[in-house]
Design an enzyme around this catalytic site. Structure first.
Site, mmCIF file in Angstrom:
data_model
loop_
_atom_site.group_PDB
_atom_site.id
_atom_site.type_symbol
_atom_site.label_atom_id
_atom_site.label_comp_id
_atom_site.label_asym_id
_atom_site.label_seq_id
_atom_site.Cartn_x
_atom_site.Cartn_y
_atom_site.Cartn_z
ATOM 1 N N ASN A 1 45.298 23.662 39.461
ATOM 2 C CA ASN A 1 46.324 24.957 39.398
ATOM 3 C C ASN A 1 46.941 24.207 39.921
ATOM 4 O OD1 ASN A 1 46.040 25.680 42.230
ATOM 5 N ND2 ASN A 1 44.199 25.562 41.826
ATOM 6 N N ASP B 1 37.940 27.982 42.011
ATOM 7 C CA ASP B 1 36.201 28.106 41.991
ATOM 8 C C ASP B 1 35.395 28.277 41.250
ATOM 9 O OD1 ASP B 1 37.476 30.921 43.464
ATOM 10 O OD2 ASP B 1 38.060 31.234 41.672
ATOM 11 N N PHE C 1 44.822 34.829 50.851
ATOM 12 C CA PHE C 1 46.086 35.455 50.116
ATOM 13 C C PHE C 1 45.538 35.685 48.704
ATOM 14 C CE2 PHE C 1 50.176 33.322 50.933
ATOM 15 C CZ PHE C 1 50.035 33.609 52.237
ATOM 16 N N LYS D 1 38.732 42.727 48.031
ATOM 17 C CA LYS D 1 38.409 41.494 49.344
ATOM 18 C C LYS D 1 38.504 41.620 50.769
ATOM 19 C CE LYS D 1 39.941 38.236 45.528
ATOM 20 N NZ LYS D 1 41.259 37.807 45.644
ATOM 21 N N LYS E 1 35.179 40.555 52.775
ATOM 22 C CA LYS E 1 35.852 38.770 53.612
ATOM 23 C C LYS E 1 35.306 39.110 55.000
ATOM 24 C CE LYS E 1 36.514 36.973 48.836
ATOM 25 N NZ LYS E 1 37.022 35.910 47.756
HETATM 26 O O1 PMT Z 1 51.614 26.462 45.951
HETATM 27 P P1 PMT Z 1 52.478 27.096 45.735
HETATM 28 O O2 PMT Z 1 53.033 26.161 44.744
HETATM 29 O O3 PMT Z 1 53.761 27.574 46.937
HETATM 30 O O4 PMT Z 1 51.805 28.780 45.370
HETATM 31 C C1 PMT Z 1 51.437 29.401 46.540
HETATM 32 C C2 PMT Z 1 50.486 29.897 45.621
HETATM 33 C C3 PMT Z 1 50.388 31.289 43.958
HETATM 34 C C4 PMT Z 1 49.193 29.227 45.787
HETATM 35 C C5 PMT Z 1 49.944 31.528 46.917
HETATM 36 O O5 PMT Z 1 50.887 32.111 47.780
HETATM 37 C C6 PMT Z 1 48.429 32.422 47.033
HETATM 38 O O6 PMT Z 1 48.795 33.192 46.032
HETATM 39 N N1 PMT Z 1 47.189 31.733 47.308
HETATM 40 C C7 PMT Z 1 46.149 32.218 46.730
HETATM 41 C C8 PMT Z 1 45.742 31.900 45.185
HETATM 42 C C9 PMT Z 1 44.053 31.823 44.990
HETATM 43 O O7 PMT Z 1 43.424 31.171 45.021
HETATM 44 O O8 PMT Z 1 43.772 33.098 44.894
HETATM 45 P P2 PMT Z 1 41.929 33.513 44.853
HETATM 46 O O9 PMT Z 1 42.860 34.933 44.738
HETATM 47 O O10 PMT Z 1 41.853 32.888 44.015
HETATM 48 O O11 PMT Z 1 41.535 33.228 46.394
HETATM 49 C C10 PMT Z 1 41.732 34.918 47.295
HETATM 50 C C11 PMT Z 1 42.057 33.984 49.148
HETATM 51 O O12 PMT Z 1 40.281 32.965 48.745
HETATM 52 C C12 PMT Z 1 42.584 32.867 48.429
HETATM 53 O O13 PMT Z 1 42.733 32.864 50.334
HETATM 54 C C13 PMT Z 1 41.946 31.516 48.177
HETATM 55 O O14 PMT Z 1 42.697 30.894 49.264
HETATM 56 C C14 PMT Z 1 40.308 31.684 49.189
HETATM 57 N N2 PMT Z 1 39.936 31.031 48.389
HETATM 58 C C15 PMT Z 1 39.549 31.026 47.143
HETATM 59 C C16 PMT Z 1 38.238 30.510 46.417
HETATM 60 C C17 PMT Z 1 37.831 29.582 46.718
HETATM 61 N N3 PMT Z 1 36.722 29.176 46.595
HETATM 62 N N4 PMT Z 1 37.546 29.906 48.944
HETATM 63 C C18 PMT Z 1 39.058 30.200 49.007
HETATM 64 O O15 PMT Z 1 38.527 30.790 50.555
#
Ligand code: PMT
Length: 408
Positions: A217, A286, A334, A349, A353
Protein backbone atom coordinates in the site's frame (compact mmCIF):
# COMPACT_ATOMS: atom_id res chain seq x y z
CA UNK A 1 17.19 20.27 5.63
CA UNK A 2 13.90 19.41 7.39
CA UNK A 3 11.03 17.87 5.38
CA UNK A 4 7.59 19.52 5.52
CA UNK A 5 5.87 16.73 7.44
CA UNK A 6 8.29 17.35 10.35
CA UNK A 7 7.34 21.03 10.62
CA UNK A 8 6.54 21.72 14.28
CA UNK A 9 4.93 24.97 15.41
CA UNK A 10 5.29 24.40 19.15
CA UNK A 11 8.66 26.19 19.35
CA UNK A 12 7.63 29.18 17.20
CA UNK A 13 8.53 32.53 18.77
CA UNK A 14 11.19 31.11 21.10
CA UNK A 15 14.71 32.59 21.00
CA UNK A 16 17.75 30.44 20.28
CA UNK A 17 21.35 31.63 20.52
CA UNK A 18 23.98 30.15 18.23
CA UNK A 19 27.72 30.23 18.92
CA UNK A 20 30.00 29.71 15.91
CA UNK A 21 33.69 28.83 16.39
CA UNK A 22 36.60 28.58 13.97
CA UNK A 23 36.20 25.56 11.68
CA UNK A 24 35.64 24.95 8.00
CA UNK A 25 32.23 23.64 9.14
CA UNK A 26 31.27 27.20 10.19
CA UNK A 27 29.40 27.70 6.91
CA UNK A 28 27.00 24.92 7.93
CA UNK A 29 25.79 27.14 10.80
CA UNK A 30 24.08 29.32 8.17
CA UNK A 31 21.92 26.39 7.04
CA UNK A 32 21.08 25.66 10.65
CA UNK A 33 19.98 29.29 11.14
CA UNK A 34 17.63 28.98 8.16
CA UNK A 35 16.16 25.75 9.46
CA UNK A 36 15.48 27.19 12.92
CA UNK A 37 13.97 30.32 11.41
CA UNK A 38 11.67 28.18 9.23
CA UNK A 39 10.26 26.80 12.49
CA UNK A 40 9.56 30.37 13.68
CA UNK A 41 12.49 30.58 16.09
CA UNK A 42 14.22 33.93 16.63
CA UNK A 43 17.95 33.36 16.25
CA UNK A 44 20.81 35.41 17.69
CA UNK A 45 24.49 34.52 17.22
CA UNK A 46 28.00 35.01 18.50
CA UNK A 47 31.00 34.53 16.21
CA UNK A 48 34.34 33.89 17.84
CA UNK A 49 37.40 35.63 16.36
CA UNK A 50 38.35 32.37 14.62
CA UNK A 51 34.74 31.78 13.52
CA UNK A 52 34.73 35.22 11.86
CA UNK A 53 37.67 34.10 9.71
CA UNK A 54 35.32 31.57 8.05
CA UNK A 55 31.98 33.42 7.86
CA UNK A 56 31.23 37.09 8.49
CA UNK A 57 28.79 38.85 10.82
CA UNK A 58 27.18 40.21 7.65
CA UNK A 59 26.30 36.67 6.47
CA UNK A 60 24.31 36.22 9.68
CA UNK A 61 22.71 39.67 9.67
CA UNK A 62 21.66 39.19 6.04
CA UNK A 63 19.79 36.05 7.11
CA UNK A 64 17.87 38.02 9.74
CA UNK A 65 19.94 36.75 12.68
CA UNK A 66 19.73 39.33 15.44
CA UNK A 67 21.63 40.29 17.56
CA UNK A 68 25.04 39.24 16.22
CA UNK A 69 27.96 39.46 18.65
CA UNK A 70 31.67 39.15 17.97
CA UNK A 71 33.95 40.28 20.80
CA UNK A 72 33.71 41.55 24.36
CA UNK A 73 33.40 45.32 24.60
CA UNK A 74 32.65 45.75 20.88
CA UNK A 75 31.60 49.36 20.17
CA UNK A 76 27.80 49.60 19.94
CA UNK A 77 27.10 46.49 22.03
CA UNK A 78 24.92 46.88 25.10
CA UNK A 79 26.98 46.96 28.29
CA UNK A 80 25.27 43.70 29.35
CA UNK A 81 25.70 41.97 25.99
CA UNK A 82 27.58 39.14 27.73
CA UNK A 83 24.39 38.30 29.67
CA UNK A 84 21.77 38.86 26.97
CA UNK A 85 21.73 35.42 25.25
CA UNK A 86 21.34 33.60 28.57
CA UNK A 87 18.53 35.91 29.68
CA UNK A 88 16.58 35.66 26.43
CA UNK A 89 17.19 32.20 24.99
CA UNK A 90 15.51 28.83 25.53
CA UNK A 91 18.73 27.10 24.37
CA UNK A 92 22.32 27.98 23.48
CA UNK A 93 23.77 25.94 20.61
CA UNK A 94 27.46 26.02 19.69
CA UNK A 95 27.97 24.59 16.19
CA UNK A 96 30.74 24.12 15.29
CA UNK A 97 32.31 24.06 18.75
CA UNK A 98 36.13 24.19 18.76
CA UNK A 99 38.49 22.42 21.17
CA UNK A 100 39.35 25.87 22.52
CA UNK A 101 35.74 26.81 23.36
CA UNK A 102 35.05 23.34 24.86
CA UNK A 103 38.11 23.82 27.07
CA UNK A 104 37.05 27.30 28.18
CA UNK A 105 33.52 26.12 29.07
CA UNK A 106 34.83 23.03 30.89
CA UNK A 107 37.17 25.21 32.98
CA UNK A 108 34.83 28.14 33.54
CA UNK A 109 36.94 30.62 31.57
CA UNK A 110 35.20 33.74 30.29
CA UNK A 111 37.78 35.76 28.38
CA UNK A 112 35.90 35.93 25.06
CA UNK A 113 32.34 37.03 24.26
CA UNK A 114 31.23 33.44 23.48
CA UNK A 115 32.85 31.80 26.52
CA UNK A 116 31.51 34.57 28.79
CA UNK A 117 27.97 34.28 27.36
CA UNK A 118 28.07 30.47 27.72
CA UNK A 119 29.21 30.68 31.34
CA UNK A 120 26.42 33.15 32.12
CA UNK A 121 23.68 31.15 30.36
CA UNK A 122 21.23 29.30 32.63
CA UNK A 123 19.49 27.65 29.65
CA UNK A 124 20.38 24.25 28.13
CA UNK A 125 23.68 24.30 26.21
CA UNK A 126 24.03 22.09 23.11
CA UNK A 127 27.58 21.54 21.86
CA UNK A 128 28.34 20.17 18.39
CA UNK A 129 32.14 19.91 18.10
CA UNK A 130 34.03 19.86 14.78
CA UNK A 131 37.80 19.66 14.46
CA UNK A 132 40.70 17.58 13.15
CA UNK A 133 40.56 13.99 14.56
CA UNK A 134 43.88 14.49 16.38
CA UNK A 135 42.50 17.56 18.14
CA UNK A 136 39.33 15.64 19.04
CA UNK A 137 41.22 12.56 20.31
CA UNK A 138 43.74 14.66 22.28
CA UNK A 139 43.72 13.72 25.95
CA UNK A 140 42.98 17.29 27.01
CA UNK A 141 39.97 17.55 24.67
CA UNK A 142 38.58 14.21 25.83
CA UNK A 143 39.01 15.23 29.48
CA UNK A 144 37.10 18.45 28.79
CA UNK A 145 34.38 16.56 26.91
CA UNK A 146 34.04 14.13 29.80
CA UNK A 147 33.70 17.01 32.31
CA UNK A 148 31.10 18.75 30.16
CA UNK A 149 29.06 15.56 29.74
CA UNK A 150 28.66 15.32 33.53
CA UNK A 151 26.66 18.57 33.56
CA UNK A 152 22.86 18.32 33.38
CA UNK A 153 22.62 21.53 31.37
CA UNK A 154 25.02 20.34 28.65
CA UNK A 155 24.03 18.15 25.69
CA UNK A 156 26.98 17.07 23.61
CA UNK A 157 26.50 15.82 20.05
CA UNK A 158 29.65 13.85 19.20
CA UNK A 159 31.28 14.56 15.84
CA UNK A 160 30.79 12.08 13.00
CA UNK A 161 33.61 9.88 11.72
CA UNK A 162 34.90 10.18 8.17
CA UNK A 163 37.11 12.23 5.89
CA UNK A 164 37.84 15.73 7.27
CA UNK A 165 38.84 18.81 5.27
CA UNK A 166 42.61 18.33 5.60
CA UNK A 167 42.35 14.75 4.27
CA UNK A 168 42.66 12.96 7.62
CA UNK A 169 40.19 10.22 8.55
CA UNK A 170 38.53 9.81 11.93
CA UNK A 171 36.08 11.42 14.36
CA UNK A 172 35.86 15.18 13.89
CA UNK A 173 33.27 15.98 11.25
CA UNK A 174 30.40 18.17 12.43
CA UNK A 175 27.35 15.96 13.13
CA UNK A 176 24.64 16.13 10.46
CA UNK A 177 22.43 19.22 10.29
CA UNK A 178 19.20 17.34 11.16
CA UNK A 179 20.88 15.62 14.14
CA UNK A 180 22.02 19.01 15.55
CA UNK A 181 18.68 20.63 14.72
CA UNK A 182 16.52 18.07 16.51
CA UNK A 183 18.84 17.62 19.49
CA UNK A 184 18.65 21.40 20.00
CA UNK A 185 14.86 21.35 19.77
CA UNK A 186 14.79 18.43 22.21
CA UNK A 187 16.66 20.57 24.74
CA UNK A 188 13.97 23.26 24.37
CA UNK A 189 10.83 21.13 24.60
CA UNK A 190 9.17 19.64 27.66
CA UNK A 191 9.87 16.19 29.00
CA UNK A 192 6.43 14.85 29.90
CA UNK A 193 7.25 11.48 28.29
CA UNK A 194 10.63 11.24 30.06
CA UNK A 195 11.55 7.63 30.73
CA UNK A 196 8.41 6.26 29.02
CA UNK A 197 9.18 3.40 26.64
CA UNK A 198 7.20 3.88 23.45
CA UNK A 199 6.74 1.30 20.69
CA UNK A 200 5.73 2.78 17.34
CA UNK A 201 4.98 0.97 14.09
CA UNK A 202 5.00 2.75 10.76
CA UNK A 203 5.22 2.31 7.03
CA UNK A 204 3.66 -0.37 4.84
CA UNK A 205 4.29 -4.09 4.84
CA UNK A 206 5.17 -5.98 1.68
CA UNK A 207 3.75 -9.43 1.02
CA UNK A 208 5.54 -11.32 -1.77
CA UNK A 209 4.05 -13.92 -4.10
CA UNK A 210 7.31 -14.43 -5.98
CA UNK A 211 10.85 -13.12 -5.40
CA UNK A 212 10.24 -9.84 -7.27
CA UNK A 213 6.54 -9.05 -6.83
CA UNK A 214 4.57 -8.02 -3.81
CA UNK A 215 1.23 -6.73 -2.51
CA UNK A 216 1.47 -3.51 -0.45
CA UNK A 217 0.00 0.00 0.00
CA UNK A 218 1.17 3.62 -0.40
CA UNK A 219 2.09 4.33 3.25
CA UNK A 220 5.28 6.43 3.38
CA UNK A 221 5.82 6.14 7.13
CA UNK A 222 5.62 9.95 7.54
CA UNK A 223 2.84 9.90 10.16
CA UNK A 224 4.48 7.23 12.30
CA UNK A 225 7.92 8.81 12.00
CA UNK A 226 6.35 12.10 13.18
CA UNK A 227 4.85 10.25 16.19
CA UNK A 228 8.29 8.79 16.94
CA UNK A 229 10.17 12.06 16.56
CA UNK A 230 7.77 14.03 18.75
CA UNK A 231 7.70 11.34 21.48
CA UNK A 232 11.53 11.44 21.49
CA UNK A 233 11.46 15.27 21.68
CA UNK A 234 9.30 14.92 24.81
CA UNK A 235 11.82 12.60 26.43
CA UNK A 236 10.51 9.12 25.58
CA UNK A 237 12.70 6.10 24.81
CA UNK A 238 11.37 5.26 21.37
CA UNK A 239 11.62 1.92 19.55
CA UNK A 240 10.19 1.85 16.03
CA UNK A 241 9.24 -1.22 14.08
CA UNK A 242 8.93 -0.11 10.49
CA UNK A 243 8.16 -1.48 7.09
CA UNK A 244 10.12 -0.30 4.02
CA UNK A 245 10.42 3.50 4.19
CA UNK A 246 12.86 6.37 3.73
CA UNK A 247 12.10 8.36 6.88
CA UNK A 248 14.97 10.07 8.68
CA UNK A 249 14.98 9.80 12.48
CA UNK A 250 17.53 10.96 15.08
CA UNK A 251 20.15 8.45 16.18
CA UNK A 252 18.59 8.29 19.66
CA UNK A 253 15.57 6.42 18.27
CA UNK A 254 15.92 2.65 17.93
CA UNK A 255 14.50 1.15 14.76
CA UNK A 256 13.85 -2.42 13.73
CA UNK A 257 13.35 -2.75 9.99
CA UNK A 258 10.90 -5.40 8.76
CA UNK A 259 9.28 -6.24 5.46
CA UNK A 260 6.24 -8.44 6.07
CA UNK A 261 3.32 -8.26 8.50
CA UNK A 262 4.48 -11.45 10.18
CA UNK A 263 7.94 -9.96 10.79
CA UNK A 264 6.31 -6.81 12.19
CA UNK A 265 4.12 -8.99 14.42
CA UNK A 266 7.14 -10.92 15.79
CA UNK A 267 9.12 -7.73 16.49
CA UNK A 268 6.17 -6.02 18.22
CA UNK A 269 5.39 -9.06 20.37
CA UNK A 270 9.01 -9.07 21.50
CA UNK A 271 9.07 -5.36 22.45
CA UNK A 272 5.53 -4.90 23.83
CA UNK A 273 6.06 -6.51 27.29
CA UNK A 274 8.76 -3.88 28.04
CA UNK A 275 6.83 -0.90 26.59
CA UNK A 276 4.63 1.62 28.40
CA UNK A 277 2.90 2.94 25.29
CA UNK A 278 2.20 1.30 21.92
CA UNK A 279 1.27 3.49 18.97
CA UNK A 280 0.49 1.52 15.83
CA UNK A 281 0.38 3.70 12.74
CA UNK A 282 1.63 1.12 10.24
CA UNK A 283 -0.52 0.27 7.26
CA UNK A 284 -0.25 -3.48 7.71
CA UNK A 285 -1.47 -5.69 4.87
CA UNK A 286 -4.41 -7.60 6.31
CA UNK A 287 -3.78 -10.43 3.83
CA UNK A 288 -0.73 -12.01 2.21
CA UNK A 289 -0.40 -14.32 -0.77
CA UNK A 290 -1.00 -17.79 0.66
CA UNK A 291 2.24 -19.01 -0.92
CA UNK A 292 5.39 -17.37 -2.27
CA UNK A 293 6.95 -19.02 -5.31
CA UNK A 294 10.73 -19.32 -5.11
CA UNK A 295 10.92 -18.68 -8.88
CA UNK A 296 9.71 -15.58 -10.71
CA UNK A 297 6.21 -16.39 -12.03
CA UNK A 298 6.28 -16.48 -15.83
CA UNK A 299 3.90 -14.18 -17.69
CA UNK A 300 3.51 -16.73 -20.48
CA UNK A 301 2.12 -19.36 -18.09
CA UNK A 302 -0.85 -17.10 -17.22
CA UNK A 303 -1.35 -15.21 -20.47
CA UNK A 304 -4.53 -17.07 -21.36
CA UNK A 305 -6.46 -17.37 -18.07
CA UNK A 306 -4.89 -14.53 -16.12
CA UNK A 307 -3.18 -14.82 -12.75
CA UNK A 308 -5.12 -15.74 -9.61
CA UNK A 309 -3.43 -15.53 -6.24
CA UNK A 310 -5.12 -16.97 -3.14
CA UNK A 311 -4.61 -14.80 -0.04
CA UNK A 312 -4.34 -15.82 3.61
CA UNK A 313 -5.04 -13.52 6.60
CA UNK A 314 -2.14 -11.86 8.39
CA UNK A 315 -2.00 -11.59 12.18
CA UNK A 316 -3.77 -8.54 13.61
CA UNK A 317 -0.92 -6.94 15.56
CA UNK A 318 -3.02 -4.26 17.27
CA UNK A 319 -5.61 -6.78 18.47
CA UNK A 320 -2.93 -9.14 19.78
CA UNK A 321 -1.09 -6.38 21.66
CA UNK A 322 -4.47 -5.36 23.14
CA UNK A 323 -5.08 -8.94 24.30
CA UNK A 324 -1.65 -8.95 26.00
CA UNK A 325 -1.99 -5.44 27.46
CA UNK A 326 -1.02 -5.24 31.11
CA UNK A 327 -2.15 -2.76 33.77
CA UNK A 328 -0.71 0.69 33.09
CA UNK A 329 0.06 0.17 29.39
CA UNK A 330 -1.49 2.56 26.85
CA UNK A 331 -2.36 1.34 23.38
CA UNK A 332 -3.09 3.73 20.50
CA UNK A 333 -4.46 2.53 17.18
CA UNK A 334 -4.72 4.42 13.92
CA UNK A 335 -7.58 3.97 11.48
CA UNK A 336 -7.56 4.79 7.82
CA UNK A 337 -11.29 5.15 7.21
CA UNK A 338 -12.86 5.93 3.86
CA UNK A 339 -16.51 5.91 5.02
CA UNK A 340 -18.04 9.31 5.83
CA UNK A 341 -19.67 8.14 9.09
CA UNK A 342 -16.98 6.04 10.67
CA UNK A 343 -17.60 6.78 14.37
CA UNK A 344 -19.36 3.49 15.06
CA UNK A 345 -16.57 1.50 13.33
CA UNK A 346 -13.94 3.31 15.40
CA UNK A 347 -15.78 2.73 18.71
CA UNK A 348 -16.15 -0.93 17.82
CA UNK A 349 -12.37 -1.23 17.27
CA UNK A 350 -11.61 0.59 20.55
CA UNK A 351 -13.74 -1.85 22.53
CA UNK A 352 -12.83 -5.12 20.81
CA UNK A 353 -9.07 -4.37 20.69
CA UNK A 354 -8.79 -2.90 24.23
CA UNK A 355 -7.46 0.45 23.02
CA UNK A 356 -6.97 3.71 24.92
CA UNK A 357 -7.69 5.70 21.79
CA UNK A 358 -7.93 5.58 18.03
CA UNK A 359 -6.64 8.26 15.70
CA UNK A 360 -8.92 8.22 12.68
CA UNK A 361 -7.87 9.84 9.45
CA UNK A 362 -10.01 10.30 6.38
CA UNK A 363 -7.82 8.92 3.66
CA UNK A 364 -10.11 10.28 0.95
CA UNK A 365 -9.46 13.97 1.80
CA UNK A 366 -6.91 15.34 -0.67
CA UNK A 367 -3.59 16.64 0.71
CA UNK A 368 -3.83 14.51 3.85
CA UNK A 369 -3.42 10.84 4.79
CA UNK A 370 -1.13 8.54 2.78
CA UNK A 371 2.23 10.10 1.81
CA UNK A 372 1.06 13.68 2.46
CA UNK A 373 2.98 16.17 4.60
CA UNK A 374 -0.21 17.06 6.45
CA UNK A 375 -2.92 15.10 8.16
CA UNK A 376 -6.42 15.71 9.38
CA UNK A 377 -7.49 13.41 12.20
CA UNK A 378 -10.04 12.90 14.95
CA UNK A 379 -8.87 11.29 18.18
CA UNK A 380 -11.51 8.97 19.66
CA UNK A 381 -11.56 7.73 23.26
CA UNK A 382 -13.38 4.77 24.86
CA UNK A 383 -15.84 7.10 26.67
CA UNK A 384 -17.15 8.22 23.22
CA UNK A 385 -15.31 11.57 23.57
CA UNK A 386 -13.67 12.69 20.38
CA UNK A 387 -11.30 15.54 19.56
CA UNK A 388 -11.11 16.67 15.93
CA UNK A 389 -7.79 18.32 15.05
CA UNK A 390 -7.35 20.84 12.23
CA UNK A 391 -5.36 20.00 9.12
CA UNK A 392 -1.69 20.58 9.95
CA UNK A 393 1.76 19.04 9.49
CA UNK A 394 2.07 15.43 10.63
CA UNK A 395 4.50 16.50 13.39
CA UNK A 396 1.99 19.07 14.68
CA UNK A 397 -0.74 16.41 14.61
CA UNK A 398 1.56 14.03 16.49
CA UNK A 399 2.40 16.72 19.07
CA UNK A 400 -1.33 17.28 19.75
CA UNK A 401 -1.95 13.53 20.04
CA UNK A 402 0.79 13.28 22.69
CA UNK A 403 -0.78 16.31 24.46
CA UNK A 404 -4.08 14.42 24.62
CA UNK A 405 -2.45 11.17 25.77
CA UNK A 406 -0.36 12.93 28.47
CA UNK A 407 -3.48 14.75 29.75
CA UNK A 408 -5.40 11.46 30.29
O1 PMT B 1 2.55 6.48 6.34
P1 PMT B 1 1.88 7.73 5.79
O2 PMT B 1 2.06 7.85 4.31
O3 PMT B 1 2.28 8.96 6.55
O4 PMT B 1 0.29 7.56 6.02
C1 PMT B 1 -0.21 7.51 7.31
C2 PMT B 1 -1.36 6.52 7.44
C3 PMT B 1 -2.56 6.98 6.59
C4 PMT B 1 -0.92 5.13 6.98
C5 PMT B 1 -1.71 6.47 8.96
O5 PMT B 1 -2.11 7.73 9.39
C6 PMT B 1 -2.84 5.46 9.25
O6 PMT B 1 -3.99 5.73 9.11
N1 PMT B 1 -2.43 4.23 9.66
C7 PMT B 1 -3.31 3.11 9.85
C8 PMT B 1 -3.57 2.49 8.51
C9 PMT B 1 -4.40 1.23 8.57
O7 PMT B 1 -3.94 0.24 8.09
O8 PMT B 1 -5.52 1.29 9.20
P2 PMT B 1 -6.44 -0.04 9.46
O9 PMT B 1 -7.80 0.49 9.69
O10 PMT B 1 -6.27 -1.04 8.38
O11 PMT B 1 -5.81 -0.64 10.78
C10 PMT B 1 -6.22 -0.19 12.07
C11 PMT B 1 -5.09 -0.33 13.05
O12 PMT B 1 -4.72 -1.71 13.17
C12 PMT B 1 -3.83 0.44 12.72
O13 PMT B 1 -3.32 0.93 13.94
C13 PMT B 1 -2.92 -0.64 12.13
O14 PMT B 1 -1.53 -0.33 12.36
C14 PMT B 1 -3.33 -1.86 12.92
N2 PMT B 1 -3.22 -3.15 12.21
C15 PMT B 1 -3.87 -3.37 11.05
C16 PMT B 1 -3.81 -4.61 10.44
C17 PMT B 1 -3.03 -5.62 11.04
N3 PMT B 1 -2.91 -6.81 10.47
N4 PMT B 1 -2.37 -5.35 12.18
C18 PMT B 1 -2.45 -4.16 12.78
O15 PMT B 1 -1.85 -3.92 13.83
Amino acid sequence: MIPDHYYLSTVAGARLHLGICGSIAAYKALDLCRAFQKFGLRVGATLTRAGAEFITPLSLTALGVQPVYTRLFAPGDDVYAHLEPGQESRAFLVAPASANTLGKLASGLADTMLSCQLLAAPCPIVLAPAMNPNLWEAEATQENVHRLEQRDSVHLIPPDRGLVACGDQGAGRLASGPEIFWKTLQSMTGSDLQGRRVLITFGPTREFWDPVRYWSNPSSGKMGAAMALTAWLRGADVHCVCGPNSQWLPQGIVRTEVTTAREMFEACMDIWPRADIGCLTAAVCDFRPAACSDQKIKKSAHQKDGLSIPFAPNPDILRTLGEHKREGQTLIGFAAESEADHDHLVQDKIQTKHLNCIVANRITQSGTGFNAAQNSVTVHFPDQQKTPLPTMSKADVAWKIWDLICAK
